[in-house]
Design a protein around this motif. Structure first.
Motif, short mmCIF file in Angstrom:
data_model
loop_
_atom_site.label_atom_id
_atom_site.label_comp_id
_atom_site.label_asym_id
_atom_site.label_seq_id
_atom_site.Cartn_x
_atom_site.Cartn_y
_atom_site.Cartn_z
N SER A 271 -5.15 5.26 -7.91
CA SER A 271 -5.31 6.18 -6.78
C SER A 271 -5.61 7.60 -7.23
O SER A 271 -6.10 8.41 -6.43
N TYR B 282 0.82 -1.21 0.00
CA TYR B 282 0.00 0.00 0.00
C TYR B 282 0.86 1.26 0.00
O TYR B 282 0.34 2.36 0.09
N GLY C 45 1.25 8.21 -7.53
CA GLY C 45 0.39 7.48 -6.61
C GLY C 45 0.35 6.01 -6.98
O GLY C 45 0.87 5.59 -8.02
N GLY D 183 -4.69 7.48 -1.06
CA GLY D 183 -3.57 6.62 -0.66
C GLY D 183 -2.27 7.37 -0.51
O GLY D 183 -2.22 8.56 -0.24
#
Length: 321
Positions: free
Chosen positions: A116, A6, A112, A269
Motif C-alpha cells: 500500500s 482490507y 499500511g 488503503g
C-alpha cells in the motif's frame, strides 16, 4: 477477500503511538545539544527496539538513509510475527532542528497493508499540498505559482494576499519564492521539517498555513501524504531527480518521474499514522519533563476509521531500548 482483510488490526494504532512516543523521548535527550549524530543514533536505536517488539510481520518500505543503520533500510523485516504490514519510518525528522532546539522536529511512523506504500527512492520530490475541503486538482504541480494561489484564494473566498505559503528556504526555490511574493501572498520560509509543514496545511485554523509548495525529500513526501490521507487534505507529488545518481535511483525503482502522484497513490488503503513532537511546533508540543514525569504530545490517526487523535501522555519511566 473479506472486509477485515482490507483493514489493519485495530491494535496497530496504539503500537504506532507508543513507537513514536518512545523514539521522540530518546531523541529529545539530545535536543539543543548541537550533536545531530547523537540525536539520530538515539532515535534509531529506540525505534529499532520498538520495532523488535511489534506484534506484526512488518516490512520497511520507506526507511531513513540518513540513519546509516541497515536495519532501517528499505526491505528490512521487523516485528515478532503476525499480520503482514508495510511501514514508513522517520525516527528523527529534523535532526538539525532537534540539535538546535528549533521547532518541528518529530518522530513519525506510518503503517499500511502490504503493497500500500509506494517505495519511493531517496531523491527529491516536488510537492504541493493543501488542507481538507477542496476538490482534487484544485491546485496542480503544472500550474504556475500565481494560478495555484489564485485558485486556492477563490476557493477560500479571499485574495491571494491573504494566503500564507510554506517553502523550504533553499537556493533552488529562489524563483518560486519570487513568483509567490509577486502575488502578494505571505511566504513562510523554513530551514527544515517539511513533514510538519505539509501536515500543518490540514489545520490552517491552528497554524495559519494554507499551502505548501516546493521540493523536498521523497521519503518525507510519502510520510506527509499518509498524514494528509488521514486528515482529508490534498497533495500532488512528482519525483524530481537533480543529478545522475538520483536519476539512476528513480530508474531502478521503476517509477515514472513524469507522473504526478496523489496522496492516495503514495499511501493507499487503510493507513495508520503517528507523529510525536520532539522540539514542538504549531501542531505538536515538544517533549517536556517535570516532577511528574515525561510529557509527550502525539498526532495519532487512522484513515479507515476517520479518526484524528491528539494524545497527551505522561510517562513515569523512560522507555528502554
Amino acid at each position: 477477500m473479506t472486509d477485515s482483510e482490507y483493514m489493519l488490526p485495530d491494535g496497530l494504532l496504539l503500537s504506532a503511538l507508543q513507537m513514536t512516543e518512545a523514539t521522540a523521548i530518546a531523541a529529545a535527550a539530545h535536543r539543543g545539544r548541537g550533536d545531530e549524530p547523537a540525536a539520530m543514533a538515539a532515535a534509531a536505536q529506540m525505534l529499532l527496539a520498538e520495532l523488535d517488539r511489534l506484534e506484526a510481520d512488518g516490512r520497511i518500505m520507506v526507511g531513513d538513509s540518513e540513519m546509516e543503520d541497515e536495519r532501517l533500510m528499505v526491505g528490512t523485516r521487523v516485528g515478532t510475527g503476525g499480520p503482514r504490514i508495510d511501514l514508513a519510518v522517520s525516527p528523527l525528522e529534523g535532526a538539525t532542528l532537534c540539535a538546535k532546539a528549533l521547532p518541528n522536529a518529530l518522530s513519525a511512523v506510518v503503517m499500511g497493508l502490504p503493497d500500500s506504500l509506494l517505495s519511493v527512492p531517496d531523491v527529491y520530490m516536488e510537492k504541493i499540498a493543501i488542507g481538507p475541503g477542496y476538490p482534487e486538482g484544485l491546485v496542480d504541480l503544472d500550474m504556475s505559482p500565481a494560478d495555484n494561489l489564485q485558485a486556492l484564494a477563490e476557493a477560500k473566498g479571499v485574495q491571494p494576499k491573504d494566503i500564507t505559503v510554506c517553502v523550504l528556504d533553499r537556493p533552488r526555490h529562489g524563483n518560486l519564492i519570487a513568483a509567490l511574493r509577486e502575488t502578494g501572498a505571505a511566504v513562510r520560509l523554513i530551514s527544515d521539517g517539511d513533514i510538519a509543514a505539509v501536515i500543518e496545511t490540514a489545520r490552517a485554523d491552528l497554524t495559519g498555513l494554507d499551502i505548501y509548495m516546493g521540493m523536498g525529500g521523497a521519503p518525507e513526501g510519502l510520510i506527509a501524504a499518509a498524514a494528509l490521507r488521514c486528515m482529508g487534505g490534498r497533495m500532488q507529488a512528482r519525483l524530481t531527480p537533480l543529478n545522475n545518481d538520483q536519476r539512476q535511483l528513480v530508474a531502478a525503482s521503476g517509477l515514472d518521474p513524469q507522473r504526478k502522484y496523489r496522496a492516495d497513490e503514495l499511501a493507499a488503503g487503510d493507513i495508520v499514522f503517528s507523529a510525536t513532537g520532539i522540539s514542538g511546533g504549531a501542531l505538536l508540543r515538544g517533549i517536556l519533563s517535570d516532577a511528574n514525569g515525561i510529557h509527550t504530545h502525539t498526532l495519532a490517526m487512522r484513515s479507515a476509521r476517520g479518526s484524528v487523535r491528539w494524545v497527551s501522555s505522561q510517562h513515569k519511566h523512560l522507555p528502554v531500548a
